[in-house]
Scaffold this motif. Structure first.
Motif, short mmCIF file in Angstrom:
data_model
loop_
_atom_site.label_atom_id
_atom_site.label_comp_id
_atom_site.label_asym_id
_atom_site.label_seq_id
_atom_site.Cartn_x
_atom_site.Cartn_y
_atom_site.Cartn_z
N GLN A 269 -8.21 70.04 19.49
CA GLN A 269 -7.03 69.96 18.61
C GLN A 269 -5.76 70.29 19.41
O GLN A 269 -4.70 69.72 19.15
CB GLN A 269 -7.19 70.87 17.38
N ALA A 270 -5.87 71.20 20.39
CA ALA A 270 -4.72 71.49 21.24
C ALA A 270 -4.37 70.29 22.11
O ALA A 270 -3.19 70.00 22.36
CB ALA A 270 -5.01 72.71 22.12
N THR A 271 -5.40 69.57 22.58
CA THR A 271 -5.15 68.35 23.35
C THR A 271 -4.32 67.37 22.55
O THR A 271 -3.32 66.83 23.03
CB THR A 271 -6.48 67.70 23.76
N ALA A 272 -4.75 67.12 21.31
CA ALA A 272 -4.01 66.20 20.45
C ALA A 272 -2.59 66.69 20.20
O ALA A 272 -1.63 65.91 20.24
CB ALA A 272 -4.75 66.03 19.12
N ALA A 273 -2.45 68.01 19.96
CA ALA A 273 -1.13 68.55 19.65
C ALA A 273 -0.18 68.44 20.83
O ALA A 273 0.99 68.05 20.67
CB ALA A 273 -1.26 70.01 19.22
N TYR A 274 -0.66 68.74 22.04
CA TYR A 274 0.25 68.73 23.19
C TYR A 274 0.50 67.32 23.71
O TYR A 274 1.57 67.07 24.28
CB TYR A 274 -0.29 69.65 24.29
N ILE A 275 -0.42 66.42 23.49
CA ILE A 275 -0.12 65.02 23.76
C ILE A 275 1.00 64.54 22.83
O ILE A 275 1.95 63.87 23.24
CB ILE A 275 -1.36 64.14 23.60
N THR A 276 0.89 64.93 21.56
CA THR A 276 1.93 64.56 20.59
C THR A 276 3.27 65.18 20.96
O THR A 276 4.31 64.50 20.96
CB THR A 276 1.52 64.99 19.18
N LEU A 277 3.25 66.48 21.28
CA LEU A 277 4.49 67.15 21.66
C LEU A 277 5.13 66.52 22.89
O LEU A 277 6.35 66.35 22.95
CB LEU A 277 4.21 68.64 21.93
N GLY A 278 4.30 66.20 23.88
CA GLY A 278 4.84 65.70 25.14
C GLY A 278 5.20 64.23 25.14
O GLY A 278 6.13 63.82 25.85
N TRP A 279 4.47 63.42 24.34
CA TRP A 279 4.62 61.98 24.50
C TRP A 279 5.00 61.21 23.24
O TRP A 279 5.35 60.02 23.34
CB TRP A 279 3.31 61.38 25.04
N ALA A 280 4.95 61.82 22.07
CA ALA A 280 5.25 61.07 20.85
C ALA A 280 6.67 60.51 20.88
O ALA A 280 6.91 59.34 20.50
CB ALA A 280 5.05 61.94 19.62
N SER A 281 7.62 61.32 21.32
CA SER A 281 9.00 60.83 21.38
C SER A 281 9.11 59.63 22.32
O SER A 281 9.83 58.66 22.03
CB SER A 281 9.93 61.95 21.85
N GLN A 282 8.39 59.68 23.44
CA GLN A 282 8.42 58.57 24.39
C GLN A 282 7.79 57.31 23.80
O GLN A 282 8.28 56.19 24.02
CB GLN A 282 7.70 58.95 25.67
N ILE A 283 6.71 57.48 23.03
CA ILE A 283 6.08 56.33 22.37
C ILE A 283 7.08 55.65 21.44
O ILE A 283 7.23 54.42 21.43
CB ILE A 283 4.83 56.78 21.59
N PHE A 284 7.77 56.44 20.64
CA PHE A 284 8.75 55.87 19.71
C PHE A 284 9.92 55.24 20.45
O PHE A 284 10.40 54.15 20.08
CB PHE A 284 9.24 56.95 18.75
N ARG A 285 10.38 55.88 21.50
CA ARG A 285 11.52 55.33 22.26
C ARG A 285 11.12 54.03 22.94
O ARG A 285 11.92 53.08 23.00
CB ARG A 285 12.01 56.36 23.27
#
Length: 442
Positions: A269-285
Motif C-alpha cells: 500500500q505504501a508502494t501505491a501511495a508513493y507512486i501516486t505522490l511522486g508521479w500522479a501529477s506528472q501523469i496528468f501533466r
C-alpha cells in the motif's frame, strides 16, 4: 495492646500515611480533561506535518528536475527516498523510545523535519538536496512508527477513533501542501525553493505546543508504567484486548505469519501511495492537464484521506476480519489505474477520487497494527517491524515506475505494473486482516 484488631503502631501508621491516589481513569475534572486535550492536539499537529515534505514536491518535480539537472532515474530515486528512510530509520524508533520516551523521540523527529525542510530549499545541486531531504524524512520515520504506539498508550480504548483522527489529519496535510505548493511558488516569485521551504515554518510552529506540553507527556507515560502499559482495548470486536495489564510475551516477529502478512501489505500500500505522490501529477501533466490543475488533482487524491480517514479506521476496528475492506479499497485502486490508462485527462477528477479512496489502505494498515498485538510493547515492536520492512519493500516501486516511464516514453507499462502490484496487495491484505495476535505465535 490491640483495639479492634489494630495495634497502637497500626493506628499511628493509618493516621500518618497518605491515602492511596485513585487510578487516573477514575480522576475527573478540568486537569484531566486539559491533559487529554493536550495529547489530542499533539497527535493532530504531528500528523499534520507527516506528509508535506513529500507531497509538496510532486507538483513542482518538473521544475526541481530542470533546476538541479535530475534525469528520470534520479527523480525516481527521489520518489523512493521516503520509503528508504522510513524503512531504515523506523527500526531505530522503538529502541530510542525505550530510552528517552516516545514523546521525546517524536519531538526530536519534528526538529529534524524542520531543519531538513529548511535546508533542502537552499541546496544548489542534487546530492545536497537528497541529503537534506533524508534528514527531514528521518524525522518523519520515527513519527510514523511511534504514532500507533502513542495511540495505544494514551487512548487504549479509542484505537480506531484516534487512528482515524491522525490518519485523517495526515491526509489533510498532504492535500493542503499538494494544493498550495504551486500557488505559493507563484506568489513567492515563481521560486520552487520558497514554495517547498515554507513548509518548514509550519513544522516549526507545530513543534511549539509539543515542547510546551512535555510535562503532560511525562505524566501520561509514567501513568502507563512504561512501554507495556495501557493494554486494554475496547473499541469494536476486532480489538481483541482483555484489559489485563499482564500481556503474554511477544515472540520473534520474523517467525510470525501475521507480522509478515501485515508488513507486506503495508509495503504494497505504501508502494501505491508513493507512486501516486511522486508521479500522479506528472501523469496528468503528460495528458495535457496544467500544472496548477495537476496539483489540485493530487490534492484531491490525498485530501479524500481526510474525511475517509476519520471513518475507515473505525469501521476496520469493528470488523473481526478486515479482508473485505481491504478488497474494496484495492478494487477502487484498480479502477483508478484503468481510468488513467484509458482517459487520463477527460476523466481526471473521477480517477482522482478512486485513487483517493484506494489510499485509505494506509489508515487500515495502521489500525491493523494496533489490533494485531495485545500490549503497547507488542504494538511498538509490530509497528517497527511492519513499517520498516514494509517501507523497505516499497523502495523499488517509485524508482521502477520512473525508469519504465523514461524507457518506454509513456505510462502504459508503468500503469500495468501498478495494477499488478495492487492485485497482490489485495491478496496479502486479506491474510493480514485475519483475527490474529502476534503474541499467539501465528
Amino acid at each position: 495492646m490491640r483495639c479492634m484488631g489494630l495495634t497502637k503502631d497500626d493506628r499511628t501508621l493509618r493516621k500518618t500515611s497518605p491515602a492511596p491516589r485513585p487510578p487516573h481513569d477514575a480522576v475527573r475534572g478540568a486537569g484531566s480533561g486539559q491533559r487529554r486535550a493536550w495529547l489530542v492536539l499533539a497527535l493532530i499537529l504531528a500528523a499534520l506535518n507527516l506528509r508535506p515534505a513529500i507531497s509538496s514536491l510532486g507538483p513542482v518535480l518538473a521544475e526541481v528536475r530542470a533546476d538541479l539537472g535530475m534525469n528520470g532515474t534520479v527523480a525516481g530515486l527521489l520518489t523512493s527516498l521516503p520509503a528508504l528512510c522510513f524503512g531504515l530509520f523506523g527500526f531505530a524508533a522503538p529502541r530510542l523510545a525505550r530510552r528517552f520516551g516516545p514523546a521525546a523521540v517524536v519531538i526530536a523527529g519534528l526538529v529534524a523535519l524542520t531543519v531538513g525542510l529548511a535546508l533542502r530549499s537552499l541546496m544548489p545541486t542534487t546530492v545536497p538536496f537528497l541529503l537534506t531531504t533524508t534528514v527531514a524524512l528521518a524525522g518523519i520515520a520515527v513519527g510514523n512508527v511511534l504514532m500507533p504506539v502513542l495511540v495505544k498508550r494514551w487512548f487504549p480504548d479509542r484505537i480506531g477513533t484516534m487512528t482515524g483522527v491522525y490518519a485523517g489529519v495526515a491526509a489533510l496535510g498532504a492535500a493542503v501542501s499538494a494544493a498550495m505548493t504551486v500557488p505559493l511558488t507563484g506568489a513567492l516569485g515563481d521560486s520552487w525553493r520558497l514554495g517547498i521551504g515554507v513548509w518548514a515554518v509550519v513544522t516549526a510552529l507545530a513543534l511549539l505546543p509539543w515542547l510546551a506540553a512535555r510535562p503532560s507527556f511525562r505524566r501520561a507515560e509514567l501513568r502507563k508504567g512504561g512501554a507495556g502499559g495501557g493494554e486494554g482495548e475496547g473499541e469494536g470486536r476486532g480489538a481483541g484486548g482483555t484489559g489485563s495489564a499482564a500481556a503474554p510475551p511477544v515472540p520473534s516477529l520474523a517467525r510470525s505469519r501475521t507480522a509478515w502478512a501485515l508488513a507486506v501489505f503495508f509495503g504494497l500500500q505504501a508502494t501505491a501511495a508513493y507512486i501516486t505522490l511522486g508521479w500522479a501529477s506528472q501523469i496528468f501533466r503528460d495528458a495535457g492537464v496544467g500544472a496548477g490543475t495537476a496539483g489540485l488533482l493530487l490534492a484531491l487524491v490525498m485530501g479524500l484521506g481526510g474525511p475517509l480517514g476519520f471513518v475507515v479506521p473505525r469501521v476496520a476496528a469493528r470488523m473481526r476480519h478486515q479482508g473485505p475492506l481491504v478488497a474494496v479499497l484495492g478494487a477502487c485502486g484498480l479502477v483508478g489505474y484503468a481510468g488513467l490508462w484509458l482517459a487520463p485527462a477527460s476523466g481526471a477528477w473521477v480517477w482522482a477520487v478512486f485513487l483517493g479512496v484506494a489510499n485509505c489502505a494506509f489508515p487500515v494498515a495502521l489500525t491493523m497494527i494496533g489490533l494485531r498485538a495485545r500490549s503497547a510493547t507488542g504494538v511498538a515492536r509490530l509497528s517497527a517491524f511492519a513499517q520498516s520492512v514494509g517501507y523497505l519493500i516499497c523502495i523499488p516501486g517509485p524508482l521502477v515506475i520512473g525508469s519504465l516511464y523514461e524507457a518506454t516514453g509513456g505510462w502504459d507499462v508503468p500503469l500495468a505494473v501498478m495494477a499488478g502490484l495492487m492485485a497482490v496487495q489485495i491478496a496479502v491484505g486479506v491474510v493480514a486482516g485475519r483475527d490474529r495476535r502476534v503474541e499467539d505465535g501465528d
